[in-house]
Design an enzyme around this catalytic site. Structure first.
Site, short mmCIF file in Angstrom:
data_model
loop_
_atom_site.label_atom_id
_atom_site.label_comp_id
_atom_site.label_asym_id
_atom_site.label_seq_id
_atom_site.Cartn_x
_atom_site.Cartn_y
_atom_site.Cartn_z
N SER A 100 0.83 -1.20 0.00
CA SER A 100 0.00 0.00 0.00
C SER A 100 0.87 1.25 0.00
CB SER A 100 -0.93 0.01 1.22
OG SER A 100 -1.93 0.98 1.05
N GLU A 205 3.67 -2.63 -17.97
CA GLU A 205 2.27 -3.02 -17.75
C GLU A 205 1.39 -2.59 -18.91
OE1 GLU A 205 0.58 -1.36 -14.18
OE2 GLU A 205 -1.29 -2.47 -14.42
N ASP A 291 -4.04 -8.67 -7.72
CA ASP A 291 -3.85 -7.24 -7.97
C ASP A 291 -4.79 -6.40 -7.09
OD1 ASP A 291 -2.55 -5.14 -9.09
OD2 ASP A 291 -3.42 -5.29 -11.08
N ASP A 292 -6.07 -6.37 -7.49
CA ASP A 292 -7.05 -5.52 -6.80
C ASP A 292 -8.36 -6.31 -6.73
OD1 ASP A 292 -5.54 -2.83 -6.73
OD2 ASP A 292 -5.40 -3.38 -8.84
#
Ligand code: 6MZ
Length: 352
Positions: A100, A205, A291-292
């Protein structure tokens, strides 16, 4: 979550190495956050990309900004981090490296130091409550904030690495890949590496401004990093270059691969074209990650199942991938040995 993975994938002991805290906030936690801050008028559709929906990667970064509005106090961070850790544990994740970006919020008095301390507090509380998961933390640098902030973040990360008895293990470089250039961040990354922080860097990416991007990938690979996030456009079939692949292979740098994230963020056109195939066929260490999980409405079991169904992996193959992920963690050797023993204990029950 859109669908639930089959029992084998849920029972499979798993390692999660690429999870951004604020991208991992579930629907349930989001409801609590929204009810804490009704004046923001934020709806679920603004914080999650559901099945069949896609956004550009730029739009994904707008979603994170919305989530950040909802998570801006120590109380929010503590709740979000504890919920995320518990949810990974419920999904069968036995070892998690959470990452984070420390933020300061003038409105609420949140500082970057307190931000990190609060995430670490959440990890310790989960440990004390007996949640069955080993959690470590990577301090993240958002590339959009430039070199000074990167250096300041590295210094904070170093301090916490030395004072937290192995909880802070490394540094992540993330954020919108089209903003800034990795070259400006090299001094901070070199410093992090020489102080003993492990480096997990988002690399190649997205495909844009090809010459400068290849140059950036080459520079970042020269560090070399300890793990690569995504690496979608590293290999020549995707617009990268063989020399980049050669570097990755030479240094045996594991890749963190996030299938649904790349499809929903439109950097990969469909599951069958995902670069997992390329690296897996090379026999290169490739770790399936989420990832998320909140923003992309997925979980790690589902990601393993998607990889298996798309690329024809047997349960035995999937098991090997999961074991191999243990070797790619930033944990010290004795922890890796402990995890490997746990995997052996699980084996007869899961691979029956
Ligand atoms: C690059 C990403 C990302 O740090 O506030 N982040 N960076 N590529 C991605 N692919 C989709 N997904 C998330 O979590 C949110 C932050 O993580 C990074 C971005 O910097 C985002 O603002 P934290 O917990």
């Amino acid at each position: 979550m859109d669908t639930k993975a089959d029992i084998f994938y849920r029972e499979l002991p798993k390692v999660e190495l690429h999870a951004h805290l604020n991208g991992s906030v579930s629907f349930k936690t989001m409801e609590k956050l929204i009810s804490r801050k009704p004046h923001l008028n934020i709806e679920h559709s603004m914080t999650a990309i559901r099945s069949g929906q896609q956004r550009t990667l730029e739009e994904c970064f707008q979603v994170f900004k919305v989530v950040h509005q909802l998570v801006n106090t120590e109380e929010d961070i503590l709740m979000v981090a504890k919920d995320v850790i518990n949810e990974f544990a419920e999904d069968g994740v036995k070892y998690l490296e959470l990452r984070s970006t420390p933020r300061e919020e003038t409105k609420t008095g949140l500082t970057k130091r307190r931000y990190i301390e609060t995430v670490l507090e959440a990890i310790r509380q989960c440990q004390n409550e007996g949640v069955d998961i080993d959690v470590r933390f990577l301090v993240a640098v958002d590339r959009r904030n430039g070199s000074d902030v990167a250096m300041e973040t590295v210094k904070l990360a170093e301090e916490f690495m030395l004072s937290t008895d192995g909880l802070v293990v490394g540094l992540d470089l993330s954020g919108d890949p089209t903003v800034g250039h990795g070259r400006d961040l090299l001094p901070a990354l070199h410093r992090a590496k020489s102080s003993g922080l492990k480096l997990a860097l988002h690399l190649s990416e997205k495909l844009f401004q090809v010459p400068s991007q290849l140059e950036e990938s080459e520079l970042l690979l020269s560090l070399p990093p300890d793990r690569i996030g995504h690496g979608t456009f590293l290999h020549p079939n995707m617009g990268g270059a063989q020399r980049l692949v050669d570097q990755v292979v030479k240094h045996n740098i594991p890749l963190e691969l996030c299938l649904t994230s790349n499809i929903k963020g439109q950097t990969v056109s469909c599951y069958s074209k995902h670069h997992f195939q390329y690296w897996y066929q090379l026999g290169h260490p490739s770790v399936i990650c989420t990832d998320d999980k909140g923003v992309f409405c997925t979980d790690l079991s589902q990601e393993y199942q998607l990889a298996a169904s798309t690329f024809g992996l047997s349960h035995e193959d999937v098991w090997k991938l999961s074991v191999q992920a243990v070797d790619c963690t930033f944990a010290p050797d004795h922890v890796k040995h402990r995890l490997k023993r746990r995997w052996e204990d699980f084996k007869p029950h899961v691979l029956r």
